[in-house]
Motif scaffolding. Structure first.
Motif, short mmCIF file in Angstrom:
data_model
loop_
_atom_site.label_atom_id
_atom_site.label_comp_id
_atom_site.label_asym_id
_atom_site.label_seq_id
_atom_site.Cartn_x
_atom_site.Cartn_y
_atom_site.Cartn_z
N ILE A 115 0.81 -1.51 -0.15
CA ILE A 115 0.24 -0.03 0.23
C ILE A 115 0.65 1.48 0.03
N PRO A 116 0.69 1.90 -1.17
CA PRO A 116 1.68 3.10 -0.97
C PRO A 116 1.58 3.92 0.24
N THR A 117 2.59 4.97 0.73
CA THR A 117 3.18 5.20 2.04
C THR A 117 4.83 5.58 1.81
N ALA A 118 4.88 5.95 3.15
CA ALA A 118 6.19 6.80 2.93
C ALA A 118 6.89 5.75 3.50
N ALA A 119 8.41 6.39 2.65
CA ALA A 119 8.89 4.55 3.91
C ALA A 119 9.22 5.26 5.97
N TYR A 120 9.21 4.40 6.33
CA TYR A 120 9.62 4.42 7.46
C TYR A 120 10.41 3.84 8.71
N GLY A 121 10.81 3.87 9.73
CA GLY A 121 11.55 2.79 10.78
C GLY A 121 10.11 3.13 11.95
N ARG A 122 10.12 2.48 12.59
CA ARG A 122 9.84 1.72 13.65
C ARG A 122 10.80 1.85 14.74
N PHE A 123 10.09 2.15 16.14
CA PHE A 123 11.23 2.35 16.94
C PHE A 123 10.66 2.67 18.45
N THR A 124 11.20 1.42 19.45
CA THR A 124 10.32 1.36 20.75
C THR A 124 11.24 1.79 22.07
N GLU A 125 12.89 2.44 21.34
CA GLU A 125 14.37 3.02 22.18
C GLU A 125 14.05 3.73 21.16
N LYS A 126 14.66 5.04 22.40
CA LYS A 126 15.02 6.19 21.78
C LYS A 126 16.58 6.18 21.06
N ALA A 127 17.43 5.70 21.73
CA ALA A 127 18.67 5.89 20.81
C ALA A 127 19.03 5.32 19.20
N PRO A 128 18.27 3.93 18.94
CA PRO A 128 18.16 4.08 17.29
C PRO A 128 17.12 4.89 17.12
N ALA A 129 16.24 5.72 17.39
CA ALA A 129 15.63 6.27 17.41
C ALA A 129 16.12 7.75 16.46
N LEU A 130 17.11 8.10 17.58
CA LEU A 130 17.99 8.90 17.26
C LEU A 130 18.57 8.87 15.82
N ALA A 131 19.02 7.83 15.72
CA ALA A 131 20.39 7.41 15.23
C ALA A 131 19.67 7.10 13.57
N TYR A 132 18.46 6.49 13.49
CA TYR A 132 18.02 6.34 12.40
C TYR A 132 17.98 7.73 11.66
N LEU A 133 17.19 8.78 13.04
CA LEU A 133 16.63 10.03 12.66
C LEU A 133 18.27 10.98 12.13
N GLU A 134 19.44 11.03 12.57
CA GLU A 134 20.73 11.22 12.18
C GLU A 134 20.95 10.77 10.43
N ALA A 135 20.56 9.26 10.18
CA ALA A 135 20.56 9.06 8.56
C ALA A 135 19.81 9.05 8.13
N GLN A 136 18.76 9.92 8.69
CA GLN A 136 17.85 10.06 7.37
C GLN A 136 18.05 12.01 7.18
N GLY A 137 18.25 12.80 8.29
CA GLY A 137 18.21 13.98 7.78
C GLY A 137 16.63 14.51 8.31
N ALA A 138 16.83 15.65 7.71
CA ALA A 138 15.31 16.09 7.65
C ALA A 138 15.20 17.27 6.30
#
Length: 424
Positions: A115-138
């Motif tokens: 189903i067409p939607t935006a690419a994503y990551g799903r996180f239950t802990e803060k550190a991996p979420a912040l790491a994913y953010l740094e890799a993706q950028g704004a």
């Protein structure tokens, strides 16, 4: 038939207004309702969270249909318990309601079923979420996974805003500690509503809402500051594409998982250069989109709701008035943070008497013959007209009749549709 409507907001007043007009409705109860619903139905002090009390009330009053307005009771399994008691309920069961209750659940279904939607990551802990953010950028989109009353989404145009949004989620600001991080998509947003009985899909009308609190789409996100229907950007071709590529595959997915979705499916879409994509699902009518849909619905609402419950949606249709409907949400000062409660609202009768206008109560209370503000989003001033400009003019003329110095509202509801008309 006796009908019980669950909820207390502007959406529920609009649903009550439409249900009460049905020849199939003998008595309408609203739990808990508000001063607006009290004028057209009987408000009852039954807590939606107390499923046993809801079931006992249904048996005592011979309720033939329960209509659940807000999302929380559905996510908490009210429809399951009603079904177990043999009581007909419009609204999905707990598993299917995860489409709204868990953004991660929805994104995983999209990935599994294409189903067409935006690419994503799903996180239950803060550190991996912040790491994913740094890799993706704004720019990037940060979403709290659970229910957040429309306020758990941050469209972060810079990294500092994105980091703060992640910190907020994992601090428990939105009641949970799980987040979804999505790619930022560009395009116009629209709301697409579909009824389903678990196998058949009946498209309803489209709408566009205004999430930001301030004129010009500025300030924080809210539950919605206004809406209009239809959405001019949603052409018949785009509606068909959204139905075939997004909504129907979702209905099939839940059916294949053994949990058919019964109720209204509200797809928040973004219209990209590659076609419509899913932003999010809601498992109930939108608020304030429901208010404009009810004003445009030509057919009997109860007939449609029963067809969903009975699995006969392929035997009915939904017709709409050609008019545009537009609603302006009047809020208490301080919203969306700490709204000022208890202030008196005057002039409602005069405003409601104006041509083409319906006023739906949301966060109001009645005390000693007075109507008081009792929430953040307080009133929905709704009007129909032949064009967006006429509906908007009528709505704002009614707003101007209301004497409430402690209230505020946006003055630019409908601007996208008007700009489209100007450029046509």
């Amino acid at each position: 038939m006796n009908i019980l409507l669950i909820g207390s907001g502007g959406r529920e007043h609009a649903l009550a207004w439409s249900i009460a007009a049905s020849p199939l409705c003998d008595r309408l109860f609203v739990a808990p309702g508000n001063p607006g619903t009290d004028q057209i139905a009987r408000n009852v002090d039954v807590k939606a969270a107390d499923h046993a009390a809801v079931i006992a009330f249904c048996r005592a009053e011979n309720i033939g249909l329960v209509v659940v307005g807000p999302e929380a009771p559905l996510v908490e399994g009210l429809a399951d318990d009603l079904a177990g008691a043999g009581i007909k309920c419009f609204g999905p069961k707990k598993f299917a309601a995860q489409l709204e209750g868990s953004k991660g659940f929805t994104k995983d279904i999209c990935a599994r079923y294409g189903i067409p939607t935006a690419a994503y990551g799903r996180f239950t802990e803060k550190a991996p979420a912040l790491a994913y953010l740094e890799a993706q950028g704004a720019p990037i989109v940060i979403k709290a996974d659970g229910l957040a009353a429309g306020k758990g989404v941050t469209v972060a145009m810079d990294m500092e805003t994105a980091r703060t949004a992640i910190e907020d989620i994992f601090s428990g600001k939105f009641g949970g500690a799980e987040c979804v991080i999505e790619a930022f998509l560009s395009g116009e947003e629209a709301s697409f509503f579909v009824l389903t009985d678990g196998k058949n899909a009946l498209p309803l009308a489209t709408a566009q809402d205004h999430k930001r609190v301030g004129d010009g789409d500025t300030g924080p996100n809210t539950g919605g500051m206004g809406a209009y229907s239809p959405a001019p950007c949603m052409t018949p071709a785009l509606c068909e594409e959204a139905l075939e590529t997004i909504v129907k595959p979702t209905i099939r997915a839940l059916s294949e998982m053994g949990h058919p979705y019964v109720g209204v499916l509200y797809a928040g879409l973004i219209l990209t250069k590659d076609g419509p994509k899913l932003i999010e699902y809601n498992c109930r009518f939108g608020d304030p989109e429901c208010q404009v849909l009810m004003l445009r619905l030509k057919d009997d609402l109860v007939t449609l709701l029963l067809a969903c419950c009975d699995g006969t949606l392929d035997k009915v249709s939904a017709r709409w008035f050609d008019d545009v409907a537009l609603t302006v949400v009047m809020c208490a000062k301080g919203y969306p943070d700490e709204p000022l409660k208890g202030t008196e609202i005057r002039g409602l009768e005069g405003a409601a008497a104006m041509e083409g206008v319906e006023i739906f109560h949301a966060g109001t209370a009645a005390s000693e013959g007075k109507i008081l503000a009792n929430g953040g989003r307080v009133l929905n001033i709704t009007a129909r007209g032949a064009t967006v400009a006429e509906a908007r003019s009528r709505a704002y003329a009614a707003v101007d009749r209301i004497d409430w110095p402690e209230g505020f509202y946006r003055r630019d509801i409908g601007w996208r549709a008007l700009a489209r008309d100007d450029n046509a």
